[in-house]
Design an enzyme around this catalytic site. Structure first.
Site, PDB file in Angstrom:
ATOM      1  N   GLY A  10     -32.960  -9.983 -27.790  1.00 23.59           N
ATOM      2  CA  GLY A  10     -32.444  -9.845 -26.439  1.00 23.59           C
ATOM      3  C   GLY A  10     -32.835 -11.029 -25.588  1.00 23.59           C
ATOM      4  O   GLY A  10     -33.106 -12.116 -26.098  1.00 23.59           O
ATOM      5  N   CYS A  11     -32.891 -10.832 -24.284  1.00 22.55           N
ATOM      6  CA  CYS A  11     -33.239 -11.897 -23.345  1.00 22.55           C
ATOM      7  C   CYS A  11     -34.587 -12.511 -23.713  1.00 22.55           C
ATOM      8  O   CYS A  11     -35.584 -11.815 -23.837  1.00 22.55           O
ATOM      9  CB  CYS A  11     -33.297 -11.331 -21.935  1.00 22.55           C
ATOM     10  SG  CYS A  11     -33.829 -12.529 -20.708  1.00 22.55           S
ATOM     11  N   PHE A  12     -34.629 -13.824 -23.887  1.00 20.54           N
ATOM     12  CA  PHE A  12     -35.838 -14.461 -24.389  1.00 20.54           C
ATOM     13  C   PHE A  12     -36.996 -14.460 -23.409  1.00 20.54           C
ATOM     14  O   PHE A  12     -38.137 -14.642 -23.800  1.00 20.54           O
ATOM     15  CB  PHE A  12     -35.593 -15.859 -24.930  1.00 20.54           C
ATOM     16  CG  PHE A  12     -34.753 -16.799 -24.103  1.00 20.54           C
ATOM     17  CD1 PHE A  12     -34.841 -16.880 -22.725  1.00 20.54           C
ATOM     18  CD2 PHE A  12     -33.870 -17.648 -24.738  1.00 20.54           C
ATOM     19  CE1 PHE A  12     -34.082 -17.767 -21.997  1.00 20.54           C
ATOM     20  CE2 PHE A  12     -33.098 -18.555 -24.024  1.00 20.54           C
ATOM     21  CZ  PHE A  12     -33.203 -18.613 -22.641  1.00 20.54           C
ATOM     22  N   TRP A  13     -36.777 -14.242 -22.125  1.00 19.24           N
ATOM     23  CA  TRP A  13     -37.875 -14.258 -21.157  1.00 19.24           C
ATOM     24  C   TRP A  13     -38.935 -13.219 -21.483  1.00 19.24           C
ATOM     25  O   TRP A  13     -40.124 -13.507 -21.549  1.00 19.24           O
ATOM     26  CB  TRP A  13     -37.371 -13.985 -19.749  1.00 19.24           C
ATOM     27  CG  TRP A  13     -36.438 -14.996 -19.185  1.00 19.24           C
ATOM     28  CD1 TRP A  13     -36.277 -16.299 -19.568  1.00 19.24           C
ATOM     29  CD2 TRP A  13     -35.522 -14.776 -18.121  1.00 19.24           C
ATOM     30  NE1 TRP A  13     -35.315 -16.898 -18.806  1.00 19.24           N
ATOM     31  CE2 TRP A  13     -34.831 -15.994 -17.898  1.00 19.24           C
ATOM     32  CE3 TRP A  13     -35.216 -13.677 -17.329  1.00 19.24           C
ATOM     33  CZ2 TRP A  13     -33.863 -16.129 -16.916  1.00 19.24           C
ATOM     34  CZ3 TRP A  13     -34.261 -13.821 -16.347  1.00 19.24           C
ATOM     35  CH2 TRP A  13     -33.584 -15.029 -16.151  1.00 19.24           C
ATOM     36  N   GLU A  54     -29.985 -16.159 -28.106  1.00 18.80           N
ATOM     37  CA  GLU A  54     -31.237 -16.399 -27.388  1.00 18.80           C
ATOM     38  C   GLU A  54     -32.372 -15.960 -28.307  1.00 18.80           C
ATOM     39  O   GLU A  54     -32.412 -14.810 -28.749  1.00 18.80           O
ATOM     40  CB  GLU A  54     -31.295 -15.599 -26.086  1.00 18.80           C
ATOM     41  CG  GLU A  54     -30.433 -16.156 -24.995  1.00 18.80           C
ATOM     42  CD  GLU A  54     -30.744 -15.569 -23.629  1.00 18.80           C
ATOM     43  OE1 GLU A  54     -31.858 -15.044 -23.413  1.00 18.80           O
ATOM     44  OE2 GLU A  54     -29.848 -15.637 -22.762  1.00 18.80           O
TER      45      GLU A  54
END
Length: 164
Positions: A10-13, A54
């Site tokens: 998912g979102c890499f952050w 990502e």
């Protein structure tokens, strides 16, 4: 000895900050992998036309932690049964993927997936893709250490979004 692993969850952050917490992890870099163009940017991968995902590149000391420990964390922090999405983030760039570096790593990942599928802990089957390692492209600087730069409130919001 240092080893590397590239994962998409998912979102890499949020993925980046969660792996940085693991003893033995030396560095985590947000980036892109798996596409068919060179030097992707955030804008181009969000267009859905490059095939990139990502991901995070995790550099770790394999005398302090193991590939298996990292995979356990990977499967814990996201829903591996979702196809081309994580929570509110929808698209191929958010798919669950493990880029393996050897046949041994691939076998270990296959065994983990089988264990999860056999456990019945999820309603569906694991959708995580296993792909041979390819070129990793670091994301733009403003994506690196995003949670650290933008505060834990941002992290909490991401965590709640991805777990709901």
């Amino acid at each position: 000895m240092n080893a590397k692993l590239v994962l998409g969850a998912g979102c890499f952050w949020g993925v980046e900050v969660l792996f940085e917490e693991i003893p033995g992890v030396k560095k985590v870099i947000s980036g892109y992998a798996g596409g068919h163009t060179d030097n992707p940017t955030y804008e181009t991968i969000c267009s859905g036309t490059t095939g990139h995902i990502e991901v995070v590149e995790i550099e770790y000391d394999d005398s302090e932690t193991t590939y298996e420990v990292l995979l356990d964390k990977f499967f814990f922090i996201h829903d591996p049964t979702q196809f081309n999405r994580q929570g509110p983030d929808i698209g191929e760039q958010y798919k669950s993927v493990i880029f393996y570096n050897s046949e041994n790593e691939k076998t270990i990942a296959e065994e983990k997936i089988k264990q999860i599928d056999d456990s019945g802990e999820h309603q569906g089957k694991v959708a995580t893709e296993l792909r041979e390692a390819v070129k990793f492209y670091p994301a733009e600087e403003y994506h690196q250490d995003f949670i650290e730069k933008n505060g834990k409130v941002c992290y909490h919001q991401l965590y709640v979004q991805h777990k709901s």
